[in-house]
Design a protein around this motif. Sequence first.
Motif, mmCIF file in Angstrom:
data_model
loop_
_atom_site.group_PDB
_atom_site.id
_atom_site.type_symbol
_atom_site.label_atom_id
_atom_site.label_comp_id
_atom_site.label_asym_id
_atom_site.label_seq_id
_atom_site.Cartn_x
_atom_site.Cartn_y
_atom_site.Cartn_z
ATOM 1 N N ALA A 1 0.838 -1.204 0.000
ATOM 2 C CA ALA A 1 0.000 0.000 0.000
ATOM 3 C C ALA A 1 0.874 1.256 0.000
ATOM 4 O O ALA A 1 0.584 2.222 -0.716
ATOM 5 N N LYS A 2 1.952 1.248 0.783
ATOM 6 C CA LYS A 2 2.865 2.396 0.811
ATOM 7 C C LYS A 2 3.574 2.560 -0.534
ATOM 8 O O LYS A 2 3.741 3.674 -1.026
ATOM 9 N N LYS A 3 3.982 1.449 -1.143
ATOM 10 C CA LYS A 3 4.640 1.505 -2.457
ATOM 11 C C LYS A 3 3.676 2.058 -3.506
ATOM 12 O O LYS A 3 4.060 2.873 -4.354
ATOM 13 N N MET A 4 2.415 1.627 -3.470
ATOM 14 C CA MET A 4 1.419 2.159 -4.402
ATOM 15 C C MET A 4 1.276 3.667 -4.229
ATOM 16 O O MET A 4 1.208 4.402 -5.221
ATOM 17 N N ALA A 5 1.231 4.125 -2.984
ATOM 18 C CA ALA A 5 1.120 5.564 -2.729
ATOM 19 C C ALA A 5 2.340 6.293 -3.279
ATOM 20 O O ALA A 5 2.213 7.357 -3.893
ATOM 21 N N GLU A 6 3.535 5.724 -3.083
ATOM 22 C CA GLU A 6 4.753 6.331 -3.643
ATOM 23 C C GLU A 6 4.659 6.429 -5.167
ATOM 24 O O GLU A 6 5.015 7.455 -5.753
ATOM 25 N N ASP A 7 4.188 5.359 -5.800
ATOM 26 C CA ASP A 7 4.060 5.354 -7.266
ATOM 27 C C ASP A 7 3.079 6.432 -7.737
ATOM 28 O O ASP A 7 3.321 7.118 -8.741
ATOM 29 N N ILE A 8 1.974 6.587 -7.028
ATOM 30 C CA ILE A 8 0.992 7.619 -7.352
ATOM 31 C C ILE A 8 1.643 8.999 -7.264
ATOM 32 O O ILE A 8 1.485 9.838 -8.161
ATOM 33 N N ILE A 9 2.380 9.233 -6.192
ATOM 34 C CA ILE A 9 3.049 10.529 -5.999
ATOM 35 C C ILE A 9 4.041 10.788 -7.125
ATOM 36 O O ILE A 9 4.068 11.885 -7.703
ATOM 37 N N LEU A 10 4.844 9.782 -7.459
ATOM 38 C CA LEU A 10 5.846 9.953 -8.517
ATOM 39 C C LEU A 10 5.198 10.177 -9.882
ATOM 40 O O LEU A 10 5.657 11.008 -10.665
ATOM 41 N N ASP A 11 4.110 9.466 -10.170
ATOM 42 C CA ASP A 11 3.398 9.667 -11.431
ATOM 43 C C ASP A 11 2.783 11.058 -11.501
ATOM 44 O O ASP A 11 2.849 11.730 -12.535
ATOM 45 N N PHE A 12 2.183 11.508 -10.413
ATOM 46 C CA PHE A 12 1.604 12.847 -10.354
ATOM 47 C C PHE A 12 2.688 13.899 -10.587
ATOM 48 O O PHE A 12 2.485 14.863 -11.322
ATOM 49 N N HIS A 13 3.838 13.696 -9.989
ATOM 50 C CA HIS A 13 4.945 14.655 -10.062
ATOM 51 C C HIS A 13 5.453 14.855 -11.493
ATOM 52 O O HIS A 13 5.894 15.953 -11.846
ATOM 53 N N LYS A 14 5.340 13.829 -12.329
ATOM 54 C CA LYS A 14 5.841 13.917 -13.711
ATOM 55 C C LYS A 14 5.205 15.063 -14.499
ATOM 56 O O LYS A 14 5.842 15.628 -15.384
ATOM 57 N N ASN A 15 3.967 15.376 -14.206
ATOM 58 C CA ASN A 15 3.251 16.429 -14.935
ATOM 59 C C ASN A 15 2.815 17.565 -14.012
ATOM 60 O O ASN A 15 1.778 18.184 -14.232
ATOM 61 N N SER A 16 3.600 17.807 -12.991
ATOM 62 C CA SER A 16 3.255 18.824 -12.015
ATOM 63 C C SER A 16 4.499 19.627 -11.662
ATOM 64 O O SER A 16 5.625 19.140 -11.790
ATOM 65 N N ASP A 17 4.288 20.828 -11.199
ATOM 66 C CA ASP A 17 5.420 21.613 -10.713
ATOM 67 C C ASP A 17 5.555 21.524 -9.193
ATOM 68 O O ASP A 17 6.307 22.275 -8.582
ATOM 69 N N MET A 18 4.836 20.577 -8.592
ATOM 70 C CA MET A 18 4.920 20.381 -7.156
ATOM 71 C C MET A 18 6.245 19.691 -6.812
ATOM 72 O O MET A 18 6.615 18.695 -7.434
ATOM 73 N N ALA A 19 6.959 20.232 -5.844
ATOM 74 C CA ALA A 19 8.178 19.589 -5.344
ATOM 75 C C ALA A 19 7.757 18.475 -4.388
ATOM 76 O O ALA A 19 6.865 18.668 -3.559
#
Length: 118
Positions: free
Chosen positions: A74-92
């Motif tokens: 579950a934690k790894k899935m959350a990390e993957d979601i964050i990393l995928d979101f970050h690809k198209n975001s200017d959020m640090a």
Amino acid sequence: MHFAAVAYVGESTLDPLKYYHNITSNTLVVLEAMAAHGVKTFIYSSTCATYGEAEKMPITEVTPQFPINLYGKAKKMAEDIILDFHKNSDMAIMILRYFNVIGSDPEGRLGEAPRPEL
């Protein structure tokens, strides 16, 4: 900062939906709210459980992640979601993976009082 989650490996096996909802789904909710309100920095509290049984030590940031329990998944899935979101975001973003940072001892003199797994 997103530091809230349930965190017992045994319990995660008994109640997987609670863990997927609390860890993974709620990470989506936090990211959506932050994006909607223009928040530009995200710090996520993860876990070393995302590494599973590492083939060699020491574990580093490039060690492959193969979680062996539902909590780690579950934690790894959350990390993957964050990393995928970050690809198209200017959020640090920053993902922190803890290895029993506080520590503890059976007598309760240091860290949390240990409790048996479910």
